[in-house]
Design an enzyme around this catalytic site. Sequence first.
Site, PDB file in Angstrom:
ATOM      1  N   ASN A  86      38.490  46.373  44.511  1.00  7.04           N
ATOM      2  CA  ASN A  86      39.075  47.400  45.377  1.00  7.04           C
ATOM      3  C   ASN A  86      40.431  46.933  45.894  1.00  7.04           C
ATOM      4  O   ASN A  86      40.595  45.767  46.255  1.00  7.04           O
ATOM      5  CB  ASN A  86      38.159  47.679  46.572  1.00  7.04           C
ATOM      6  CG  ASN A  86      36.752  48.054  46.148  1.00  7.04           C
ATOM      7  OD1 ASN A  86      36.566  48.730  45.156  1.00  7.04           O
ATOM      8  ND2 ASN A  86      35.774  47.611  46.903  1.00  7.04           N
ATOM      9  N   GLN A  93      38.635  48.274  50.242  1.00  8.52           N
ATOM     10  CA  GLN A  93      38.835  46.825  50.307  1.00  8.52           C
ATOM     11  C   GLN A  93      38.575  46.391  51.743  1.00  8.52           C
ATOM     12  O   GLN A  93      39.136  46.954  52.688  1.00  8.52           O
ATOM     13  CB  GLN A  93      40.255  46.445  49.879  1.00  8.52           C
ATOM     14  CG  GLN A  93      40.473  44.942  49.820  1.00  8.52           C
ATOM     15  CD  GLN A  93      41.867  44.563  49.313  1.00  8.52           C
ATOM     16  OE1 GLN A  93      42.728  45.406  49.120  1.00  8.52           O
ATOM     17  NE2 GLN A  93      42.066  43.276  49.108  1.00  8.52           N
ATOM     18  N   HIS A  99      39.519  39.945  45.156  1.00 12.41           N
ATOM     19  CA  HIS A  99      38.213  39.468  44.703  1.00 12.41           C
ATOM     20  C   HIS A  99      37.617  40.462  43.724  1.00 12.41           C
ATOM     21  O   HIS A  99      37.691  41.668  43.905  1.00 12.41           O
ATOM     22  CB  HIS A  99      37.265  39.190  45.869  1.00 12.41           C
ATOM     23  CG  HIS A  99      37.074  40.310  46.835  1.00 12.41           C
ATOM     24  ND1 HIS A  99      38.054  40.733  47.713  1.00 12.41           N
ATOM     25  CD2 HIS A  99      36.001  41.093  47.071  1.00 12.41           C
ATOM     26  CE1 HIS A  99      37.586  41.722  48.453  1.00 12.41           C
ATOM     27  NE2 HIS A  99      36.346  41.967  48.072  1.00 12.41           N
ATOM     28  N   HIS A 101      34.194  41.594  42.006  1.00 10.30           N
ATOM     29  CA  HIS A 101      32.734  41.551  42.105  1.00 10.30           C
ATOM     30  C   HIS A 101      32.124  41.580  40.705  1.00 10.30           C
ATOM     31  O   HIS A 101      32.539  42.368  39.856  1.00 10.30           O
ATOM     32  CB  HIS A 101      32.210  42.792  42.839  1.00 10.30           C
ATOM     33  CG  HIS A 101      32.540  42.861  44.277  1.00 10.30           C
ATOM     34  ND1 HIS A 101      31.657  42.491  45.263  1.00 10.30           N
ATOM     35  CD2 HIS A 101      33.660  43.293  44.907  1.00 10.30           C
ATOM     36  CE1 HIS A 101      32.215  42.690  46.441  1.00 10.30           C
ATOM     37  NE2 HIS A 101      33.441  43.183  46.252  1.00 10.30           N
TER      38      HIS A 101
END
Length: 141
Positions: A86, A93, A99, A101
């Site tokens: 995101n 986010q 990051h 996932h």
Amino acid sequence: MTECIFCKIIDGSIPSAKIYEDENVYAFINIMPVTKGHLLLVPKKHVENVYDFSEKEASQLFAVAPKIANALKDKFKPVGMNLLQNNGVAADQSVFHFHLHFIPRYDETDGFQLSWITKEAEYNTEDLQQIAAAIREEIGE
């Protein structure tokens, strides 16, 4: 970034269940997993979102993604996997350190849902070609 939770995980000041580490990236189990094996892959350098990556930094992170995904697949035998990332508040986010996932999927009732409403009625073929041309122009293609 002294206030970034992921930077603190990377430097060891906050403990994590580490999966993988090299000079550029760090992977660890999400502390609020959706499914067994749900983990995050992050750059060691603080990069807020995908827009802030250099091509080299992005390639270093994404070069590790298949290794992580295949380890999850081989060890836990999920029937599928979502990779989710995101960018910005509007995209949900919540931690402003890039990051990615990795969410192993075991069945349709495993707790993860991803859905959207398509807009196919709003865009005809010509509209789609114009959108594609605008993006290609920005890329320089």
